[in-house]
Design a protein around this motif. Structure first.
Motif, PDB file in Angstrom:
ATOM      1  N   LEU A 135     -50.351  -4.040  15.431  1.00  0.00           N
ATOM      2  CA  LEU A 135     -50.110  -2.740  14.806  1.00  0.00           C
ATOM      3  C   LEU A 135     -51.313  -2.353  13.954  1.00  0.00           C
ATOM      4  CD1 LEU A 135     -46.406  -3.137  13.553  1.00  0.00           C
ATOM      5  CD2 LEU A 135     -47.203  -2.008  15.638  1.00  0.00           C
ATOM      6  N   ARG A 136     -51.464  -1.061  13.731  1.00  0.00           N
ATOM      7  CA  ARG A 136     -52.532  -0.591  12.855  1.00  0.00           C
ATOM      8  C   ARG A 136     -52.232  -0.970  11.410  1.00  0.00           C
ATOM      9  NH1 ARG A 136     -54.344   5.469  13.483  1.00  0.00           N
ATOM     10  NH2 ARG A 136     -55.725   4.621  11.887  1.00  0.00           N
ATOM     11  N   ARG A 137     -53.295  -1.052  10.629  1.00  0.00           N
ATOM     12  CA  ARG A 137     -53.136  -1.331   9.204  1.00  0.00           C
ATOM     13  C   ARG A 137     -53.204  -0.015   8.427  1.00  0.00           C
ATOM     14  NH1 ARG A 137     -53.586  -6.082   6.726  1.00  0.00           N
ATOM     15  NH2 ARG A 137     -54.630  -6.987   8.553  1.00  0.00           N
ATOM     16  N   TYR A 138     -52.236   0.203   7.540  1.00  0.00           N
ATOM     17  CA  TYR A 138     -52.176   1.439   6.753  1.00  0.00           C
ATOM     18  C   TYR A 138     -52.366   1.122   5.272  1.00  0.00           C
ATOM     19  CZ  TYR A 138     -50.115   3.543  10.939  1.00  0.00           C
ATOM     20  OH  TYR A 138     -49.890   3.988  12.219  1.00  0.00           O
ATOM     21  N   PRO A 209     -58.736  11.407  -2.075  1.00  0.00           N
ATOM     22  CA  PRO A 209     -58.564   9.970  -2.304  1.00  0.00           C
ATOM     23  C   PRO A 209     -58.493   9.639  -3.786  1.00  0.00           C
ATOM     24  CG  PRO A 209     -60.278  10.393  -0.671  1.00  0.00           C
ATOM     25  CD  PRO A 209     -59.918  11.720  -1.270  1.00  0.00           C
ATOM     26  N   GLY A 210     -57.580   8.712  -4.117  1.00  0.00           N
ATOM     27  CA  GLY A 210     -57.471   8.276  -5.492  1.00  0.00           C
ATOM     28  C   GLY A 210     -56.646   9.173  -6.378  1.00  0.00           C
ATOM     29  N   SER A 211     -56.047  10.254  -5.829  1.00  0.00           N
ATOM     30  CA  SER A 211     -55.216  11.132  -6.656  1.00  0.00           C
ATOM     31  C   SER A 211     -53.945  10.410  -7.032  1.00  0.00           C
ATOM     32  CB  SER A 211     -54.887  12.427  -5.903  1.00  0.00           C
ATOM     33  OG  SER A 211     -54.167  12.133  -4.723  1.00  0.00           O
ATOM     34  N   ASP A 212     -53.323  10.863  -8.112  1.00  0.00           N
ATOM     35  CA  ASP A 212     -52.140  10.179  -8.630  1.00  0.00           C
ATOM     36  C   ASP A 212     -50.888  10.425  -7.806  1.00  0.00           C
ATOM     37  OD1 ASP A 212     -53.611   9.158 -10.713  1.00  0.00           O
ATOM     38  OD2 ASP A 212     -53.158  10.850 -12.047  1.00  0.00           O
ATOM     39  N   ASP A 213     -50.819  11.567  -7.094  1.00  0.00           N
ATOM     40  CA  ASP A 213     -49.560  11.937  -6.461  1.00  0.00           C
ATOM     41  C   ASP A 213     -49.410  11.437  -5.043  1.00  0.00           C
ATOM     42  OD1 ASP A 213     -51.650  13.654  -5.833  1.00  0.00           O
ATOM     43  OD2 ASP A 213     -50.301  15.294  -5.263  1.00  0.00           O
ATOM     44  N   GLN A 214     -50.485  10.915  -4.437  1.00  0.00           N
ATOM     45  CA  GLN A 214     -50.339  10.435  -3.072  1.00  0.00           C
ATOM     46  C   GLN A 214     -51.463   9.477  -2.732  1.00  0.00           C
ATOM     47  OE1 GLN A 214     -49.845  13.495  -0.143  1.00  0.00           O
ATOM     48  NE2 GLN A 214     -50.427  12.174   1.544  1.00  0.00           N
ATOM     49  N   THR A 215     -51.141   8.411  -2.036  1.00  0.00           N
ATOM     50  CA  THR A 215     -52.160   7.497  -1.533  1.00  0.00           C
ATOM     51  C   THR A 215     -52.946   8.201  -0.440  1.00  0.00           C
ATOM     52  OG1 THR A 215     -50.765   5.594  -2.021  1.00  0.00           O
ATOM     53  CG2 THR A 215     -52.542   5.259  -0.437  1.00  0.00           C
ATOM     54  N   HIS A 216     -54.239   7.998  -0.415  1.00  0.00           N
ATOM     55  CA  HIS A 216     -55.099   8.658   0.577  1.00  0.00           C
ATOM     56  C   HIS A 216     -54.691   8.258   1.992  1.00  0.00           C
ATOM     57  CE1 HIS A 216     -58.513  10.397   2.468  1.00  0.00           C
ATOM     58  NE2 HIS A 216     -59.149   9.277   2.696  1.00  0.00           N
ATOM     59  N   LEU A 217     -54.590   9.226   2.884  1.00  0.00           N
ATOM     60  CA  LEU A 217     -54.274   8.972   4.278  1.00  0.00           C
ATOM     61  C   LEU A 217     -55.570   8.641   5.008  1.00  0.00           C
ATOM     62  CD1 LEU A 217     -51.879  11.992   4.832  1.00  0.00           C
ATOM     63  CD2 LEU A 217     -51.260   9.618   4.373  1.00  0.00           C
ATOM     64  N   VAL A 218     -55.547   7.581   5.803  1.00  0.00           N
ATOM     65  CA  VAL A 218     -56.747   7.116   6.469  1.00  0.00           C
ATOM     66  C   VAL A 218     -56.833   7.733   7.861  1.00  0.00           C
ATOM     67  CG1 VAL A 218     -57.982   5.110   7.363  1.00  0.00           C
ATOM     68  CG2 VAL A 218     -56.677   4.936   5.236  1.00  0.00           C
ATOM     69  N   THR A 219     -57.955   8.377   8.174  1.00  0.00           N
ATOM     70  CA  THR A 219     -58.166   8.942   9.507  1.00  0.00           C
ATOM     71  C   THR A 219     -58.870   7.927  10.378  1.00  0.00           C
ATOM     72  OG1 THR A 219     -60.330   9.850   9.049  1.00  0.00           O
ATOM     73  CG2 THR A 219     -58.455  11.204   8.444  1.00  0.00           C
ATOM     74  N   ASP A 220     -58.923   8.220  11.664  1.00  0.00           N
ATOM     75  CA  ASP A 220     -59.602   7.318  12.589  1.00  0.00           C
ATOM     76  C   ASP A 220     -61.085   7.191  12.242  1.00  0.00           C
ATOM     77  OD1 ASP A 220     -57.362   6.788  14.048  1.00  0.00           O
ATOM     78  OD2 ASP A 220     -57.637   8.451  15.439  1.00  0.00           O
ATOM     79  N   LYS A 221     -61.654   8.254  11.657  1.00  0.00           N
ATOM     80  CA  LYS A 221     -63.066   8.199  11.311  1.00  0.00           C
ATOM     81  C   LYS A 221     -63.323   7.165  10.233  1.00  0.00           C
ATOM     82  CE  LYS A 221     -63.617  13.175  12.211  1.00  0.00           C
ATOM     83  NZ  LYS A 221     -63.934  14.478  11.565  1.00  0.00           N
ATOM     84  N   GLU A 222     -62.334   6.946   9.354  1.00  0.00           N
ATOM     85  CA  GLU A 222     -62.529   6.072   8.202  1.00  0.00           C
ATOM     86  C   GLU A 222     -62.095   4.650   8.489  1.00  0.00           C
ATOM     87  OE1 GLU A 222     -60.002   8.313   5.745  1.00  0.00           O
ATOM     88  OE2 GLU A 222     -61.602   9.431   4.782  1.00  0.00           O
ATOM     89  N   SER A 223     -61.267   4.423   9.570  1.00  0.00           N
ATOM     90  CA  SER A 223     -60.754   3.093   9.833  1.00  0.00           C
ATOM     91  C   SER A 223     -61.836   2.209  10.418  1.00  0.00           C
ATOM     92  CB  SER A 223     -59.566   3.106  10.760  1.00  0.00           C
ATOM     93  OG  SER A 223     -59.117   4.331  11.162  1.00  0.00           O
TER      94      SER A 223
END
Length: 223
Positions: A135-138, A209-223
């Motif tokens: 599985l992918r890592r999130y 990224p790093g905001s208090d209200d939500q964890t940053h969503l990782v795109t395929d470009k960043e994985s």
């Protein structure tokens, strides 16, 4: 309904409760009816579980444990079993599926307990799968687990309609229905519905990224 030789009195009572609740919900089930189904004196139900609430918690925990045991199907890298044979050899999975759907349908703290347990189990599955490479890592696997459980619970609650359209019956786990349902689900997960990351990039732009209200969503470009 036990998948092992755990046929102690407590196990028989638990199995009887799960089977009854899967058909009617906890509100309509009495300890006396459960005892009759398990073919034991009603006093033994109180002896082993203390109360109806204690029995419910034991059933919830056992159902979550059984679901967790099935995670080897997802985590393993070996060949998958034939699903028709797998379901035929594990008749207890039908009542477990119906038990979860019934609890969620009735809402309240019982539904909360079941839903939370499913989320915890799914988080473990995601982490184990990422470790195994299946599985992918999130970054925020907890949020992914909440959404996955919500989607799965919705399918469970609407299972009779899914079965009706896929196989003409009323049981989504029936051998003639489940393969089509599972194939469609796995295809969506294997080949994502969205062709690119534009929507995910847009969400990341709205919530940096790093905001208090939500964890940053990782795109395929960043994985």
């Amino acid at each position: 309904m036990s998948s092992t030789d755990d046929l102690t009195t407590a196990a028989r009572i638990r199995d009887a409760a799960v089977a009854l609740v899967s058909r009617t919900g906890w509100e309509r089930v009495t300890l006396r009816r459960i005892a009759a189904e398990a073919d034991v004196p009603v006093g033994l139900v109180s002896y082993h579980f203390g109360s109806k609430d204690g029995l419910r918690r034991a059933c919830d925990d056992w159902v979550m444990q059984r679901i967790g045991e099935e995670k080897d199907l997802v985590m393993g890298s070996g060949p998958l079993p034939d699903m028709r044979s797998y379901l035929t050899e594990r008749p207890e999975l039908g009542p477990l599926h119906d038990y979860i759907a019934m609890c969620l349908r009735h809402g309240g703290r019982v539904a909360q307990h079941v839903f939370d347990g499913m989320v915890d189990t799914t988080v473990d599955m995601l982490r184990d799968g990422a470790e195994a490479g299946t599985l992918r890592r999130y970054d925020d696997d907890y949020s992914i687990a909440v959404v996955l459980v919500a989607l799965g619970a919705g399918a469970g609650l609407l299972g009779e309609h899914v079965a009706r359209l896929f196989g003409g019956g009323d049981d989504v786990l029936a051998p003639d229905t489940y393969p089509r349902y599972a194939r469609a689900t796995i295809e969506i997960f294997t080949h994502p519905l969205l062709a690119d990351a534009r929507w995910l990039d847009a969400m990341n732009a709205m919530t940096p990224p790093g905001s208090d209200d939500q964890t940053h969503l990782v795109t395929d470009k960043e994985s």
